[in-house]
Each structure stands twice: as structure tokens, then as C-alpha cells.
Design a protein around this motif. Structure first.
Motif, PDB file in Angstrom:
ATOM      1  N   LYS A 131       4.795  -8.325  -3.075  1.00  0.00           N
ATOM      2  CA  LYS A 131       4.054  -7.115  -2.662  1.00  0.00           C
ATOM      3  C   LYS A 131       3.755  -7.096  -1.158  1.00  0.00           C
ATOM      4  O   LYS A 131       3.673  -6.031  -0.537  1.00  0.00           O
ATOM      5  N   GLU A 132       3.577  -8.322  -0.577  1.00  0.00           N
ATOM      6  CA  GLU A 132       3.226  -8.384   0.853  1.00  0.00           C
ATOM      7  C   GLU A 132       4.297  -7.709   1.710  1.00  0.00           C
ATOM      8  O   GLU A 132       4.015  -7.195   2.788  1.00  0.00           O
ATOM      9  N   TYR A 133       5.535  -7.742   1.248  1.00  0.00           N
ATOM     10  CA  TYR A 133       6.616  -7.114   2.022  1.00  0.00           C
ATOM     11  C   TYR A 133       6.279  -5.642   2.285  1.00  0.00           C
ATOM     12  O   TYR A 133       6.391  -5.151   3.405  1.00  0.00           O
ATOM     13  N   TYR A 134       5.854  -4.942   1.239  1.00  0.00           N
ATOM     14  CA  TYR A 134       5.568  -3.511   1.376  1.00  0.00           C
ATOM     15  C   TYR A 134       4.419  -3.279   2.365  1.00  0.00           C
ATOM     16  O   TYR A 134       4.438  -2.337   3.142  1.00  0.00           O
ATOM     17  N   GLU A 135       3.424  -4.175   2.302  1.00  0.00           N
ATOM     18  CA  GLU A 135       2.262  -4.021   3.179  1.00  0.00           C
ATOM     19  C   GLU A 135       2.669  -4.161   4.640  1.00  0.00           C
ATOM     20  O   GLU A 135       2.245  -3.394   5.496  1.00  0.00           O
ATOM     21  N   GLU A 136       3.513  -5.173   4.916  1.00  0.00           N
ATOM     22  CA  GLU A 136       3.958  -5.411   6.302  1.00  0.00           C
ATOM     23  C   GLU A 136       4.725  -4.208   6.850  1.00  0.00           C
ATOM     24  O   GLU A 136       4.481  -3.755   7.963  1.00  0.00           O
ATOM     25  N   VAL A 137       5.659  -3.724   6.057  1.00  0.00           N
ATOM     26  CA  VAL A 137       6.500  -2.615   6.536  1.00  0.00           C
ATOM     27  C   VAL A 137       5.642  -1.361   6.722  1.00  0.00           C
ATOM     28  O   VAL A 137       5.770  -0.640   7.708  1.00  0.00           O
ATOM     29  N   LYS A 138       4.743  -1.152   5.787  1.00  0.00           N
ATOM     30  CA  LYS A 138       3.872   0.022   5.877  1.00  0.00           C
ATOM     31  C   LYS A 138       3.031  -0.024   7.163  1.00  0.00           C
ATOM     32  O   LYS A 138       2.910   0.975   7.871  1.00  0.00           O
ATOM     33  N   ALA A 139       2.501  -1.209   7.466  1.00  0.00           N
ATOM     34  CA  ALA A 139       1.662  -1.343   8.661  1.00  0.00           C
ATOM     35  C   ALA A 139       2.484  -1.027   9.914  1.00  0.00           C
ATOM     36  O   ALA A 139       1.990  -0.380  10.846  1.00  0.00           O
ATOM     37  N   GLU A 140       3.740  -1.438   9.937  1.00  0.00           N
ATOM     38  CA  GLU A 140       4.590  -1.173  11.093  1.00  0.00           C
ATOM     39  C   GLU A 140       4.838   0.338  11.254  1.00  0.00           C
ATOM     40  O   GLU A 140       4.690   0.883  12.350  1.00  0.00           O
TER      41      GLU A 140
END
Ligand SMILES: Cc1ncc(COP(=O)(O)O)c(C=O)c1O
Length: 396
Positions: A284-293
Motif C-alpha cells: 500500500k505504501e507504494y500508492y501513498e508515495e506516488v500520490k504524494a509526488e
């Protein structure tokens, strides 16, 4: 020789049609910032290529028409995290979300049937609907009102006996507008009352900012038999060239009939499906990182755009696009100027003119769509070039 009325009624994609002119500018030594297409510079997760490298079959064989089971199961697990129970029988793997849309329209539309969609909308819906003999009926929205469309007053007067579906791109392309849960519920109620399909194009599902939640029409139990979800790995995993998408529905009669088309085209690229299965197993962390970018890129673009006098636009709540009015008379003419006459230190910029994202003739002539798909520094420079370009264009 004669061509079909259908193909003659289609348009070239406003996202791509200026590419040859941009190429000429590049051949002449100019650097062009491409803000015209939703092609992110975010790296595709390594697990995609690793899975393909480790694929041991000696023959690249046809896959099953509905998709390889490993990918179907990975997608099924992904939807469980949204509280949705999507089994293999509820999905067909497609060549991108694009094929999922084409198959959907071919399966639900008869000649002359209508589909409702808020305009401006992802321009290729024109092509998908026309190829199936259908017609897009626009729910017109305005920049000044944040492109909102989900009210009974806006939707119901447009429903006729020919209306077969309401399409919701959520989060929106090209506007970035995100539906609230109440708006989704209302659309569900209207669809039920008028017996319409809901085509839920959710390829940007995770890209919802400022505390907005990633949601799906598939979570509304009362309409699950009429919801068709369009999904894709292109944007979520920055894997546009993988060409893997999905058609998802709890309506097993719909899936069973689409399977006729799926079998006709045999299957989707086997190796790309192998890579895509690995993508759906990312944490799930992958989605959070990309979203923040993307959220940071959005802030940069919005901040820079609002410095330009005369620009009208809203801060988008999701996806990675922003549509805005520019203080120029004719956006296509301005874009041609940017590509053929203008440069600042050998650099220029390209966006998508918004007119082709409308179905109503005459609308969008002074609007552009920006895709905030480049890193923050490049986005800042891209918007600065738009500002300098407007000054030079309006001074001529
Ligand atoms: C709203 C929307 N739907 C569908 C697609 C199709 O994407 P793909 O065929 O790459 O999955 C796109 C691509 O930009 C899109 O923006």
C-alpha cells in the motif's frame, strides 16, 4: 474508395495531433516540455521487469481470453482492500482501459444510442462511442464551478429513451474533479430510476488529494448489477506502455457477452500480464508515495498558473490534470505559436487544447489541459514558459 461514416465522423486526438509540429521544433534544436499527454516520468516499479525476466515458459503462448489467472487473482486481492469481492468471473483483462471502453460500448450500445458524460471529458470517448455506433451526450460543466455535474437538475433533462449509460471518469480527466460519496450515491439513484448502466472509469482511483478518499462505484451495493468498472495499470503504476487494463462487473451476463469479443481478439499480451500481476502485489505504501509526488506537482502547477493574470481554473482534487482558461483568443493558434515561433533560451512548451475534450461545438476554445506528469522543477519551468508565451503572443 469509400470509408465508413463512422471513421469519417471521428476526430484526431487533440492530445497527439500536434506531435509532428513539436517534432519539427525538436529537430530544429528546441527543447519541448510535454505537458500534453498523461505519460508520467515516474519510474515503473522494478517488479514489473523482474517478473518478466523470471518468466520461464519456452513459448510465449496465447493467454486465456479473460486474462491469466495469476493476474486475475492479484487484481481480486487488490479490490479486497476496497472491501470489494471481485472474482475471476467478474473481470476480463484488456489491452489497456482503452480496449475495456471499446468493448463496453460495443456490448451495450445499438446504432444511435446515447451515453451521458460530463464535458470536458477524456477526448477518446468520442472515438470509442462512435466506433460502436453510439453518441456522446454531454453534461456541460464550467471551470468557474469546479466542473461539477452531479445534480439531478444537470443530469435528468438529458436522459432520453436512447440513453443507455452514464459515464463517470472519477477522478476526472481532464478536470481533476473528484466525486463526493453523496454525488456517487445520487448518480447511482438516477441510474437505477432510469435503468442506465454506470460506466465507472476509475483509472486514476488512487490519485485523490487533500484528504479525499480513493473510492469505487463498485462499493455501492444497490447498483452493483449495473456498474461497469474500467481500470488500468497505465497511470496507477506508471506503466502506460504495458497496455494492460480491465473490465470489471458484477453483472455476469455482461461479462459473459463481452467474452465473445474477447475471444474474437484472442488474448492480451501474455508477458505484460505477468509483469502486471507483480504490480498488483506492491504494498500500500507504494500508492501513498506516488500520490504524494503528484500532489506536490499539482501544487507547483497551480501556484505557477495562478501567477498569470487572466487565468481561470480551480485547484484539481485528483488525477494528474488541470484544465484552465487562458487569456488568449484561440488556444490552438496559441499552441502553434508556442511550437513554431516562440522560445525562451531555446525552450518551449506543449499542452493539449481543450476544445477536443468537449462535445458541444464552440466550447473550450480558450481552455487548455495540462498533465502534471513531469518532475516539479520541469513543471515549474513548463508553466513559466506558458506565462512567457502568453506575454509574447498577446504583444504581437
Ligand atoms: C480517463 C481515462 N480512461 C482511459 C484511459 C486509457 O488508458 P489506457 O488504455 O492506457 O489504460 C485514459 C488514458 O489517458 C484515461 O485518461
Amino acid at each position: 474508395m469509400k470509408l465508413s461514416n463512422k471513421v469519417e465522423a471521428m476526430q484526431f486526438s487533440p492530445i497527439r495531433k500536434f506531435n509532428p509540429i513539436a517534432q519539427k521544433a525538436k529537430d530544429a534544436g528546441k527543447k519541448v516540455y510535454h505537458l500534453n499527454i498523461g505519460q508520467p516520468d515516474v519510474e515503473t516499479p522494478e517488479c514489473f521487469m523482474d517478473a518478466i525476466r523470471n518468466y520461464e515458459n519456452k513459448v510465449i503462448a496465447y493467454a486465456e481470453s479473460g486474462g491469466i489467472t495469476d493476474l486475475q487473482d492479484a487484481v481480486s486481492d487488490y479490490f479486497k482492500t476496497y472491501g470489494m469481492n471481485i472474482g475471476r468471473e467478474n473481470m476480463i483483462v484488456t489491452t489497456g482501459g482503452s480496449e475495456a471502453l471499446t468493448m463496453t460500448f460495443l456490448s451495450i450500445l445499438n446504432e444511435g444510442d446515447e451515453v451521458l458524460i460530463a464535458e470536458p471529458f477524456y477526448t477518446n470517448y468520442h472515438t470509442f462511442a462512435t466506433s460502436a455506433g453510439g453518441k456522446v451526450v454531454p453534461i456541460t460543466t464550467k471551470a468557474e464551478e469546479g466542473y461539477h455535474y452531479a445534480t439531478r437538475e444537470q443530469i435528468e433533462p438529458l436522459i432520453t429513451e436512447k440513453t443507455k449509460a452514464i459515464c463517470c471518469i472519477n477522478p476526472g480527466n481532464p478536470t481533476g474533479t473528484v466525486l463526493t460519496k453523496e454525488e456517487m450515491k445520487l448518480i447511482g439513484d438516477i441510474a437505477k430510476e432510469h435503468d442506465l448502466w454506470i460506466i465507472a472509469d476509475e483509472v486514476y482511483r488512487e490519485f485523490a488529494y487533500d484528504g479525499r478518499e480513493a473510492v469505487s462505484f463498485g462499493q455501492i451495493a444497490e447498483v452493483e448489477d449495473r456498474v461497469i468498472i474500467i481500470d488500468s495499470v497505465s497511470k496507477r503504476f506508471s506503466a502506460c506502455g504495458a497496455r494492460i487494463g480491465f473490465l470489471i462487473s458484477k453483472n455476469t451476463d455482461f461479462i459473459a457477452n463481452v467474452m465473445k469479443i474477447a475471444q474474437g481478439r484472442l488474448c492480451v499480451s501474455t508477458v505484460d500480464q505477468v509483469g502486471a500481476a507483480a504490480l498488483f502485489r506492491l504494498p500500500k505504501e507504494y500508492y501513498e508515495e506516488v500520490k504524494a509526488e503528484y500532489c506536490a506537482r499539482r501544487d507547483v502547477v497551480y501556484e505557477e498558473l495562478m501567477k498569470i493574470p487572466g487565468v481561470v481554473g480551480q485547484k484539481p482534487g485528483g488525477s494528474f490534470y488541470l484544465t484552465a482558461k487562458l487569456p488568449v483568443d484561440n488556444i490552438e493558434d496559441f499552441l502553434m505559436f508556442l511550437l513554431t515561433e516562440f522560445d525562451d533560451n531555446g525552450e518551449t512548451v506543449m499542452f493539449a487544447p481543450a476544445e477536443g475534450f468537449y462535445a458541444t461545438p464552440g466550447l473550450g476554445k480558450d481552455e487548455m489541459r495540462i498533465a502534471y506528469v513531469l518532475n516539479q522543477e520541469d513543471m515549474r519551468r513548463g508553466v513559466e514558459l506558458i506565462r512567457l508565451g502568453i506575454e509574447a503572443y498577446n504583444k504581437r
